[in-house]
Write a protein that holds these residues in place. Structure first.
Motif, short mmCIF file in Angstrom:
data_model
loop_
_atom_site.label_atom_id
_atom_site.label_comp_id
_atom_site.label_asym_id
_atom_site.label_seq_id
_atom_site.Cartn_x
_atom_site.Cartn_y
_atom_site.Cartn_z
N LYS A 130 41.48 31.05 -2.50
CA LYS A 130 40.52 30.07 -2.99
C LYS A 130 41.19 29.27 -4.10
O LYS A 130 41.98 29.82 -4.86
CB LYS A 130 39.28 30.76 -3.56
CG LYS A 130 38.45 31.51 -2.55
CD LYS A 130 37.56 30.54 -1.86
CE LYS A 130 36.51 31.28 -1.05
NZ LYS A 130 35.60 30.40 -0.40
N PRO A 131 40.87 27.99 -4.21
CA PRO A 131 41.49 27.19 -5.27
C PRO A 131 40.99 27.56 -6.67
O PRO A 131 41.62 27.24 -7.65
CB PRO A 131 41.10 25.76 -4.92
CG PRO A 131 39.91 25.89 -4.04
CD PRO A 131 40.04 27.20 -3.33
N ARG A 132 39.89 28.25 -6.75
CA ARG A 132 39.31 28.65 -8.03
C ARG A 132 38.98 30.15 -7.98
O ARG A 132 39.11 30.78 -6.95
CB ARG A 132 38.02 27.88 -8.30
CG ARG A 132 38.18 26.37 -8.21
CD ARG A 132 38.09 25.75 -9.60
NE ARG A 132 38.09 24.30 -9.55
CZ ARG A 132 39.18 23.57 -9.64
NH1 ARG A 132 40.34 24.12 -9.73
NH2 ARG A 132 39.11 22.25 -9.62
N SER A 133 38.51 30.66 -9.08
CA SER A 133 38.10 32.07 -9.12
C SER A 133 37.00 32.31 -8.10
O SER A 133 36.21 31.42 -7.80
CB SER A 133 37.57 32.43 -10.51
OG SER A 133 38.56 32.27 -11.47
N LYS A 148 52.03 29.17 -10.14
CA LYS A 148 51.54 28.18 -11.10
C LYS A 148 52.53 27.04 -11.30
O LYS A 148 52.14 25.87 -11.38
CB LYS A 148 51.24 28.85 -12.44
CG LYS A 148 50.03 29.75 -12.39
CD LYS A 148 49.86 30.48 -13.71
CE LYS A 148 48.74 31.48 -13.67
NZ LYS A 148 48.61 32.22 -14.94
N TYR A 195 47.07 26.05 -0.25
CA TYR A 195 47.10 27.28 -1.04
C TYR A 195 47.68 28.47 -0.27
O TYR A 195 48.37 29.30 -0.86
CB TYR A 195 45.70 27.60 -1.57
CG TYR A 195 45.32 26.69 -2.71
CD1 TYR A 195 45.70 26.98 -4.01
CD2 TYR A 195 44.60 25.53 -2.48
CE1 TYR A 195 45.38 26.14 -5.06
CE2 TYR A 195 44.25 24.68 -3.52
CZ TYR A 195 44.64 24.99 -4.80
OH TYR A 195 44.34 24.16 -5.85
#
Length: 110
Positions: free
Chosen positions: A8-11, A84, A99
Motif C-alpha cells: 500500500k502506498p500509505r500505512s 525510501k 510499489y
C-alpha cells in the motif's frame, strides 16, 4: 514460500489488514492458518483480534520490538532505506511509482 502479500502506498489500517487476511484465507480455505505477527497496533486491534478469533486463525506474536535481539530488523532497515531512497528519486523525477516493483527492487538491492 510466499503465500500472498500486499503493498500500500500509505500505512494500512485494520480494515486493510483484514482484507489481506481474507485473501490469505481464500487461497488456503482447506488449511489451518497460523499467523506470525509483530506487535503493530493494527495486529492487536479489537477488530483484527475479533476477526482472527471468529475465523479460527491462530496468531503468534513476536517478542516486543528488540532489534538488538532480532537480526532480521537490520536487514529490513536496509531494505527500507533502499526503498525510501528509490521512491524519493522517482518522486523528484515525477515518475509513476509501481510499489510492487519498488519493493522487489529494494529486496534485491541489499
Amino acid at each position: 514460500g510466499l503465500e500472498t502479500w500486499l503493498t500500500k502506498p500509505r500505512s494500512i489500517d485494520s480494515d486493510a489488514f483484514i482484507a489481506f487476511i481474507e485473501q490469505l484465507v481464500s487461497q488456503n480455505s482447506s488449511k489451518e492458518i497460523t499467523l506470525f505477527l509483530d506487535n503493530a497496533t493494527i495486529h492487536r486491534s479489537k477488530k483484527v483480534t475479533a476477526f482472527l478469533k471468529d475465523n479460527g486463525i491462530k496468531a503468534i506474536f513476536n517478542v516486543p520490538y528488540s532489534p538488538q535481539f532480532n537480526p532480521i530488523e537490520h536487514v529490513w532497515a536496509q531494505v527500507k532505506a533502499v526503498f525510501k531512497r528509490r521512491k524519493l528519486e522517482l518522486l523528484v523525477q515525477e515518475k509513476a511509482i509501481d510499489y510492487k516493483r519498488l519493493a522487489i527492487e529494494s529486496l534485491k538491492g541489499i
